[in-house]
Design a protein around this motif. Structure first.
Motif, short mmCIF file in Angstrom:
data_model
loop_
_atom_site.label_atom_id
_atom_site.label_comp_id
_atom_site.label_asym_id
_atom_site.label_seq_id
_atom_site.Cartn_x
_atom_site.Cartn_y
_atom_site.Cartn_z
N ILE A 117 25.47 42.04 77.38
CA ILE A 117 24.86 42.38 78.62
C ILE A 117 26.22 42.50 79.57
N ASP A 118 26.68 43.67 79.94
CA ASP A 118 27.82 43.76 80.84
C ASP A 118 27.45 43.66 82.26
N TYR A 119 27.74 42.71 83.00
CA TYR A 119 27.24 42.37 84.29
C TYR A 119 28.46 41.68 85.39
N SER A 120 28.38 42.07 86.34
CA SER A 120 29.13 41.53 87.57
C SER A 120 30.56 42.29 87.44
N SER A 121 31.14 42.28 86.41
CA SER A 121 32.33 42.83 86.16
C SER A 121 33.27 43.18 87.26
N VAL A 122 33.86 42.24 87.58
CA VAL A 122 34.51 42.25 88.90
C VAL A 122 36.13 42.85 88.80
N ASN A 123 36.56 43.33 90.11
CA ASN A 123 37.77 43.91 89.83
C ASN A 123 39.09 42.78 90.26
N ILE A 124 39.93 42.85 89.85
CA ILE A 124 41.08 41.63 89.91
C ILE A 124 41.67 42.04 91.40
N ASN A 157 31.87 40.05 81.28
CA ASN A 157 32.41 40.28 82.44
C ASN A 157 33.66 41.34 82.48
N HIS A 158 33.03 42.65 82.28
CA HIS A 158 34.09 43.62 81.93
C HIS A 158 35.08 43.97 83.25
N LEU A 159 36.14 43.00 83.20
CA LEU A 159 37.08 42.98 84.34
C LEU A 159 37.86 44.40 84.75
N LEU A 304 41.49 56.73 81.18
CA LEU A 304 40.77 56.37 82.39
C LEU A 304 39.48 55.45 82.25
N TYR A 305 38.64 55.07 83.25
CA TYR A 305 37.63 54.02 83.16
C TYR A 305 36.66 54.33 82.10
N ALA A 306 36.42 55.68 81.84
CA ALA A 306 35.44 56.41 80.66
C ALA A 306 36.19 55.87 79.41
N ARG A 308 38.08 53.77 78.52
CA ARG A 308 38.14 52.23 78.44
C ARG A 308 36.45 51.88 77.83
N ASP A 309 35.59 52.48 78.75
CA ASP A 309 34.27 52.12 78.07
C ASP A 309 33.97 52.49 76.88
N LEU A 310 34.40 53.81 76.68
CA LEU A 310 34.13 54.27 75.12
C LEU A 310 34.78 53.29 74.32
N LEU A 326 23.55 46.42 77.26
CA LEU A 326 23.13 46.84 78.73
C LEU A 326 24.37 46.87 79.65
N TYR A 327 24.24 47.77 80.55
CA TYR A 327 25.22 47.70 81.64
C TYR A 327 24.83 47.61 82.85
N VAL A 328 24.52 46.63 83.75
CA VAL A 328 23.92 46.39 84.63
C VAL A 328 25.01 46.94 85.91
N VAL A 329 25.03 47.88 86.19
CA VAL A 329 26.19 48.47 87.23
C VAL A 329 25.06 49.38 88.28
N ALA A 330 25.42 49.61 89.32
CA ALA A 330 24.53 50.14 90.35
C ALA A 330 24.44 51.74 90.23
N GLN A 332 25.22 54.33 91.79
CA GLN A 332 26.43 55.31 91.86
C GLN A 332 27.09 55.76 90.83
N GLN A 333 26.98 54.78 89.67
CA GLN A 333 27.66 55.31 88.40
C GLN A 333 26.57 55.87 87.42
N ASN A 334 25.65 56.37 87.79
CA ASN A 334 24.58 56.86 86.94
C ASN A 334 25.38 58.01 86.01
N LEU A 335 26.07 59.03 86.60
CA LEU A 335 26.78 60.24 85.89
C LEU A 335 27.64 59.44 84.76
N HIS A 336 28.51 58.67 85.11
CA HIS A 336 29.33 57.92 84.51
C HIS A 336 28.69 57.53 83.08
N PHE A 337 27.77 56.89 83.37
CA PHE A 337 27.01 56.29 82.18
C PHE A 337 26.37 57.33 81.18
N LYS A 338 25.66 58.31 81.93
CA LYS A 338 25.14 59.63 81.13
C LYS A 338 25.93 60.34 80.38
N1 ARG Z 1 34.52 47.09 87.72
C1 ARG Z 1 33.60 48.19 87.70
C2 ARG Z 1 33.25 48.22 89.22
O1 ARG Z 1 33.48 47.60 90.10
C3 ARG Z 1 32.28 47.98 87.18
C4 ARG Z 1 32.34 47.86 85.87
C5 ARG Z 1 31.09 48.01 84.90
N2 ARG Z 1 31.06 47.99 83.58
C6 ARG Z 1 31.49 48.77 82.78
N3 ARG Z 1 31.82 48.43 81.25
N4 ARG Z 1 31.69 50.10 83.32
O2 ARG Z 1 32.69 49.69 89.49
#
Ligand code: ARG
Length: 564
Positions: A117-124, A157-159, A304-306, A308-310, A326-330, A332-338
C-alpha cells in the motif's frame, strides 16, 4: 450467521441441481427484519425448476424441517425467509465476540499473500497539509484492515524526494536560509524560502540556471549538495513522522522517487525491447489508443514521475511479490495511474491487473474555520491541534471532574479529524468543519466514543463478577435487540468487504449502525436492575458491543476512552 446450515437445509429440500455453495451465495438479509433474519430469493431457480418463484418458495417452506435454531420459515412473494430463534442466534453471536475479543472481525483469508500500500507519499521540503489527510488515514486503515485479515502488508511512503526543485531549494537556502530557524521551525521555514525563490526567480531568471547547476551537483554526488539535500530530507521526515506517530500511521518503507534513480534504465530497456517506447519530438513515450501518451524520458534525458512509478512497480513485484499493489492517491492523478498501469499491461506483465488506484475526493475547509497561512496551505498538524483544543474545552464543559481530560481530548480531537475522512465513500469530496466533526450527536467520532464509554461504565457498574453464562438470551427477541445482534454479526462482513472494495468507511458505517442500535437498546431496556438471567443477557450484549466498537475503531486508527 447460520448461512452454511441453512444452505445445507435448502440443498436437501431442492434435491439435485443446486449446490450448497451456490445457495449460500444467494442468501441475503431480508429488506425488513420482521420478515426474518436471512432469506433466499427464488427467482434464479425459476428457469431450472420450470416453476414460478412464488410456488418454489412455498414448496420449499413446507418441505424444510425446522431445526431448533430456526423459529419460523415463511414464503413471501418468491422469497424464502428464515427467522432465527432469538436465543440461539444471540447466544451464538455474543459468545463468539466475547470469546474472540480483539480478534473478532479478524480472519486468515489473506495468509500467504502480500499487499503493498502506497500512501501519504509526502514531498520533501513541502508541508504535510490537509490534502494529505485522506491518503494518510485511508492508507493506514487499509493497512490495518488487511493485517486483520491475515495479509502481509507493506506500507510504503513513496517520498517525493527527487527533481529540480531540490536545486532550487539549495539556491534558496544559500541566499536566504537560516539554519537555526529551519532547525526550529522545520518545513514551515523551508517552505517559506521555497516560496520566496519562486517570487524572485520571476524577476531574476538567472536563479533557475543556478538551481539547475545545483541539481546537477546532487545528481553527481557532490558532497555539499548531497549534505544539504539529506538535511532537507531529515528535517521534513522528522516533522511528518511527528504527525504520523500521533495518528499511529505505520510505514515499512520510505523508498521514494530517488531510490529508483538506478532502477529505471532496465525498465526502459524492457519497454524498448517490447517495441513500446516510441520517439516523439526527441522525447520517449508510450502511446495509447484512447489516452494521451505517457511521457517517460524528456528531450534532455530527464526521467519523470511516471518513469519512477514504473521502476517502483517492477521493484515492488520483484521484492514483495505482491498479490495486490494499492496506490492511495487523489483522483486528480487518475490519468497518471491509468497510463502507467496500461504500460504494464501492454508490456505483458500478468500482474498489471493487480495494480489498483485507490482514489479519493478533495478536502476543503468550511469557510472561516481556519485562516490559511503561507499562501493557501493548511497544515494538517495545525488542524489536529485546533481539533484537540476544541475537544479539550468540550470535555472540560461536559465532564469537568474527568481524571484524564488531556488524554481524552487528544483521542477525541485526533479521532474526529481521522473520522472525517473515513465516514463516507472515499470518492466523495469533504468539507471539513470543526463543529460538525466534534458534535457529540449524529454520525460522529465523539458519538461513537461516547457510546463506547457508556458501555464501559455500564459494565464497570455491574462489577467484574457478572456471570454471562447465566444469560437468558431468549429475552433479546424484540426487533431492536435482534437487529443489534445481526449488526454485530455483519461487522465481520463489513471488514472483509472494506478490504475487497478498498473502502474503510464500510467499517465506520457498521460501527455507527451498532452504536445507534445499542443506544436505542440502552434507553428502552432496564439493564442493571433487570431480573437475573435478563440482566446477564443484556450485559453480555453490552460487552459484545463494546468489543466490536473498539475493534472497528482500532482498524480505523481511532482510540476509545473508558470514560468521557
Ligand atoms: N508525492 C506524490 C504527490 O504528492 C504522490 C505519490 C503517490 N505515489 C506514487 N507512487 N505515485 O503527488
Amino acid at each position: 450467521m447460520y448461512e452454511k446450515e441453512i444452505s445445507k437445509l435448502i440443498a436437501l429440500a431442492v434435491g439435485e441441481g443446486l449446490s450448497e455453495s451456490e445457495i449460500e451465495n444467494l442468501l441475503v438479509p431480508p429488506k425488513d427484519i420482521s420478515l426474518g433474519d436471512i432469506c433466499m430469493p427464488c427467482f434464479r431457480l425459476a428457469k431450472a425448476f420450470r416453476k414460478n418463484p412464488v410456488a418454489i418458495a412455498e414448496e420449499l417452506a413446507t418441505k424444510i424441517e425446522k431445526p431448533s435454531f430456526i423459529s419460523d420459515i415463511k414464503a413471501v412473494s418468491g422469497y424464502l425467509n428464515f427467522k432465527f430463534s432469538a436465543s440461539s442466534s444471540a447466544k451464538l453471536v455474543i459468545e463468539e465476540v466475547l470469546e474472540q475479543k480483539d480478534k473478532y472481525g479478524c480472519s486468515t483469508e489473506g495468509e500467504g499473500k502480500t499487499i503493498c500500500i502506497d500512501y501519504s507519499s509526502v514531498n520533501i521540503c513541502k508541508p504535510l497539509h490537509m490534502g494529505h489527510l485522506s491518503t494518510t488515514v485511508i492508507g493506514a486503515a487499509l493497512y490495518r484492515i488487511h493485517k486483520a485479515l491475515g495479509y502481509d502488508v507493506v506500507g510504503i511512503n513513496h517520498l517525493g524526494d527527487w527533481g529540480t526543485q531540490f536545486g532550487k531549494m539549495i539556491v534558496a537556502f544559500k541566499l536566504w536560509g537560516d539554519k537555526d530557524k529551519i532547525d526550529a521551525n522545520g518545513v514551515k521555514a523551508l517552505h517559506e524560502i521555497y516560496v520566496k525563490y519562486h517570487q524572485e526567480a520571476e524577476i531574476n531568471p538567472a536563479l533557475d540556471d543556478e538551481a539547475r547547476a545545483w541539481f546537477k551537483k546532487i545528481e553527481d554526488g557532490d558532497s555539499e549538495a548531497i549534505q544539504l539535500y539529506n538535511w532537507f530530507k531529515e528535517v521534513t521526515l522528522k516533522e511528518v513522522n511527528r504527525v504520523f506517530d500521533r495518528l499511529e500511521v505505520p510505514f515499512d518503507s520510505y523508498n521514494g522517487e530517488a531510490f529508483y534513480n538506478d532502477k529505471m534504465a532496465p525498465v526502459l530497456d524492457r519497454l524498448k525491447d517490447k517495441g513500446l517506447l516510441k520517439e516523439s519530438e526527441g522525447a520517449q513515450v508510450v502511446e495509447f489508443e484512447d489516452m494521451p501518451p505517457c511521457l517517460l524520458v524528456k528531450k534532455d534525458g530527464a526521467t519523470l514521475y511516471a518513469t519512477r512509478d514504473l521502476a517502483a512497480a517492477y521493484y515492488r513485484k520483484a521484492t514483495y511479490n505482491f498479490y495486490k499493489c494499492l496506490y492511495v492517491v487523489a483522483y486528480q492523478q487518475n490519468l497518471h495511474f491509468k497510463q502507467f498501469f496500461k504500460v504494464l499491461e501492454l508490456a505483458g506483465e500478468p500482474w498489471a491487473k493487480d495494480m489498483h488506484h485507490v482514489s479519493f475526493g478533495m478536502v476543503s475547509l468550511e469557510e472561516g474555520s481556519m485562516s490559511t497561512r503561507s499562501g493557501n496551505v493548511v497544515y494538517l498538524e495545525d488542524v489536529i491541534n485546533k481539533a484537540v483544543d476544541k475537544a479539550r474545552s468540550i470535555v472540560e464543559e461536559k465532564n469537568p471532574t474527568l481524571a484524564n481530560k488531556e488524554e481524552v481530548a487528544e483521542m477525541v480531537g485526533v479521532g474526529s479529524v481521522v473520522f472525517s475522512a473515513l465516514v463516507n465513500g472515499r470518492i466523495k469530496d469533504i468539507v471539513f468543519s470543526y463543529d460538525k466533526v466534534l458534535n457529540f450527536e449524529g454520525e460522529t467520532c465523539p458519538y461513537v466514543q461516547y457510546t463506547y464509554a457508556r458501555c464501559s461504565s455500564l459494565l464497570a457498574r455491574a462489577g467484574e463478577d457478572v456471570d454471562f453464562s447465566k444469560g437468558d438470551y431468549s429475552v433479546l427477541d424484540d426487533d431492536n435487540s435482534k437487529e443489534l445482534v445481526r449488526a454485530l454479526s455483519e461487522y465481520k462482513k463489513a471488514v472483509k468487504e472494506s478490504a475487497e472494495k478498498f473502502e474503510p468507511y464500510l467499517v465506520t458505517r457498521s460501527v455507527l449502525n451498532i452504536c445507534g442500535l445499542f443506544n436505542k437498546f440502552y434507553f428502552e431496556n432496564r439493564i442493571l436492575n433487570a431480573p437475573e438471567g435478563v440482566k446477564e443477557a443484556r450485559l453480555a450484549l453490552t460487552s459484545a458491543v463494546r468489543t466490536v466498537i473498539k475493534n472497528g475503531f482500532g482498524l480505523l486508527g481511532i482510540k476509545v476512552p473508558e470514560k468521557m
